[in-house]
Design a protein around this motif. Structure first.
Motif, PDB file in Angstrom:
ATOM      1  N   GLU A   1       3.294   6.604  14.139  1.00  0.00           N
ATOM      2  CA  GLU A   1       2.568   7.331  13.097  1.00  0.00           C
ATOM      3  C   GLU A   1       2.777   6.676  11.741  1.00  0.00           C
ATOM      4  OE1 GLU A   1       2.280  11.638  13.342  1.00  0.00           O
ATOM      5  OE2 GLU A   1       3.718  11.564  15.006  1.00  0.00           O
TER       6      GLU A   1
ATOM      7  N   TYR B   1      -4.485  -0.210  12.055  1.00  0.00           N
ATOM      8  CA  TYR B   1      -5.539   0.633  11.511  1.00  0.00           C
ATOM      9  C   TYR B   1      -6.181   1.534  12.556  1.00  0.00           C
ATOM     10  CZ  TYR B   1      -4.918  -2.311   7.469  1.00  0.00           C
ATOM     11  OH  TYR B   1      -4.369  -2.975   6.414  1.00  0.00           O
TER      12      TYR B   1
ATOM     13  N   ARG C   1       1.923  12.272   2.435  1.00  0.00           N
ATOM     14  CA  ARG C   1       0.513  12.631   2.615  1.00  0.00           C
ATOM     15  C   ARG C   1      -0.181  11.583   3.486  1.00  0.00           C
ATOM     16  NH1 ARG C   1       1.046  13.348  -3.336  1.00  0.00           N
ATOM     17  NH2 ARG C   1       0.182  11.258  -3.406  1.00  0.00           N
ATOM     18  N   LYS C   2      -1.421  11.880   3.839  1.00  0.00           N
ATOM     19  CA  LYS C   2      -2.273  10.960   4.615  1.00  0.00           C
ATOM     20  C   LYS C   2      -1.659  10.596   5.960  1.00  0.00           C
ATOM     21  CE  LYS C   2      -4.096   8.895   0.383  1.00  0.00           C
ATOM     22  NZ  LYS C   2      -4.230   7.666  -0.382  1.00  0.00           N
ATOM     23  N   ARG C   3      -0.981  11.540   6.582  1.00  0.00           N
ATOM     24  CA  ARG C   3      -0.345  11.288   7.876  1.00  0.00           C
ATOM     25  C   ARG C   3      -1.390  11.187   8.976  1.00  0.00           C
ATOM     26  NH1 ARG C   3       4.271  15.075  10.765  1.00  0.00           N
ATOM     27  NH2 ARG C   3       4.398  13.876  12.701  1.00  0.00           N
ATOM     28  N   HIS C   4      -1.220  10.224   9.843  1.00  0.00           N
ATOM     29  CA  HIS C   4      -2.031  10.165  11.052  1.00  0.00           C
ATOM     30  C   HIS C   4      -1.329   9.320  12.120  1.00  0.00           C
ATOM     31  CE1 HIS C   4      -3.538   6.608   8.848  1.00  0.00           C
ATOM     32  NE2 HIS C   4      -3.740   6.093  10.029  1.00  0.00           N
TER      33      HIS C   4
ATOM     34  N   TYR D   1       3.013   2.670   2.400  1.00  0.00           N
ATOM     35  CA  TYR D   1       2.960   3.467   3.616  1.00  0.00           C
ATOM     36  C   TYR D   1       4.234   3.290   4.422  1.00  0.00           C
ATOM     37  CZ  TYR D   1      -1.981   4.610   3.090  1.00  0.00           C
ATOM     38  OH  TYR D   1      -3.169   5.103   2.635  1.00  0.00           O
TER      39      TYR D   1
ATOM     40  N   TYR E   1       5.623   3.615   8.334  1.00  0.00           N
ATOM     41  CA  TYR E   1       5.283   3.710   9.754  1.00  0.00           C
ATOM     42  C   TYR E   1       6.563   4.028  10.513  1.00  0.00           C
ATOM     43  CZ  TYR E   1       0.968   1.241   8.565  1.00  0.00           C
ATOM     44  OH  TYR E   1      -0.239   0.882   8.024  1.00  0.00           O
TER      45      TYR E   1
ATOM     46  N   VAL F   1       2.441   7.552   7.248  1.00  0.00           N
ATOM     47  CA  VAL F   1       2.310   8.506   6.152  1.00  0.00           C
ATOM     48  C   VAL F   1       2.523   7.728   4.856  1.00  0.00           C
ATOM     49  CG1 VAL F   1       4.763   9.157   6.083  1.00  0.00           C
ATOM     50  CG2 VAL F   1       3.040  10.837   5.438  1.00  0.00           C
ATOM     51  N   ASP F   2       1.986   8.207   3.737  1.00  0.00           N
ATOM     52  CA  ASP F   2       2.251   7.516   2.473  1.00  0.00           C
ATOM     53  C   ASP F   2       3.630   7.918   1.946  1.00  0.00           C
ATOM     54  OD1 ASP F   2       2.017   9.939   1.042  1.00  0.00           O
ATOM     55  OD2 ASP F   2       0.058   9.457   0.232  1.00  0.00           O
TER      56      ASP F   2
ATOM     57  N   ASN G   1       0.804  -1.225   0.000  1.00  0.00           N
ATOM     58  CA  ASN G   1       0.000   0.000   0.000  1.00  0.00           C
ATOM     59  C   ASN G   1       0.835   1.272   0.000  1.00  0.00           C
ATOM     60  OD1 ASN G   1      -2.597  -1.365   0.153  1.00  0.00           O
ATOM     61  ND2 ASN G   1      -1.887  -1.995   2.177  1.00  0.00           N
TER      62      ASN G   1
END
Length: 179
Positions: free
Chosen positions: A57, A104, A64-67, A45, A47, A59-60, A43
């Motif tokens: 955390e 997730y 982007r799409k950080r959480h 990503y 980590y 991120v791609d 995917n």
């Protein structure tokens, strides 16, 4: 690509080509001490564990799409990080335990085993071992990787390569041989 962390003067998560070119910051804010790093190759990503912020955390590859996956005291003192299927695996150096965390939603934090003095976690499973396509650093008929006399590094894609030399040698004008 090569992904790595740096928490020198300005903490960050970076990526570059295997030959060190095209270095790009993918995370450079709200980060303090990124130590462990793991990739979701399917995917795309990245980590990481931030031991100062007590967080994990994601991120791609483009930043982007950080959480935040999980944050707080329960994940303090983490070493190493691996991703497999729905979980992250890490080692807590305080409790000396291998932890499994749902990647997730950060729930299902479970201690799997107690291990003395570990520093890293790796997942070895056939599905994790991706098939390798032919690439620019394959050994040529003369036994030289990618036609390089010393070291062959993949460049911007699997069809491009950069030759490098061992310490004490310099690359010749042909871009392949070391002197």
């Amino acid at each position: 690509k090569l992904f790595f962390t740096d928490y020198g003067n300005a903490a960050k998560v970076e990526r570059c080509d295997m030959d060190g070119m095209n270095r790009t910051w993918i995370v450079d804010s709200k980060i303090e001490q990124p130590t462990a790093l793991a990739l979701d190759l399917i995917n795309k990503y990245v980590y990481w564990v931030d031991i100062y912020l007590d967080s994990v955390e994601v991120v791609d590859y483009q930043g982007r799409k950080r959480h935040t996956i999980i944050k707080g005291r329960q994940i303090r003192h983490l070493c190493g990080l691996a991703v497999f299927e729905n979980y992250l695996y890490t080692f807590n150096s305080d409790s000396l335990s291998v932890l499994r965390i749902n990647r997730y939603n950060g729930t299902d934090v479970e201690s799997l085993a107690r291990v003395d003095n570990a520093k890293e976690v790796r997942v070895f499973q056939k599905r994790v071992q991706t098939a390798v396509r032919s690439h620019a650093c394959e050994v040529d008929p003369y036994g030289m990787p990618g036609g390089c006399s010393h070291i062959c590094l993949l460049s911007s894609n699997y069809k491009a390569r950069t030759c490098r030399c061992r310490t004490g040698f310099i690359l010749g004008s042909d871009g392949r041989s070391c002197k």
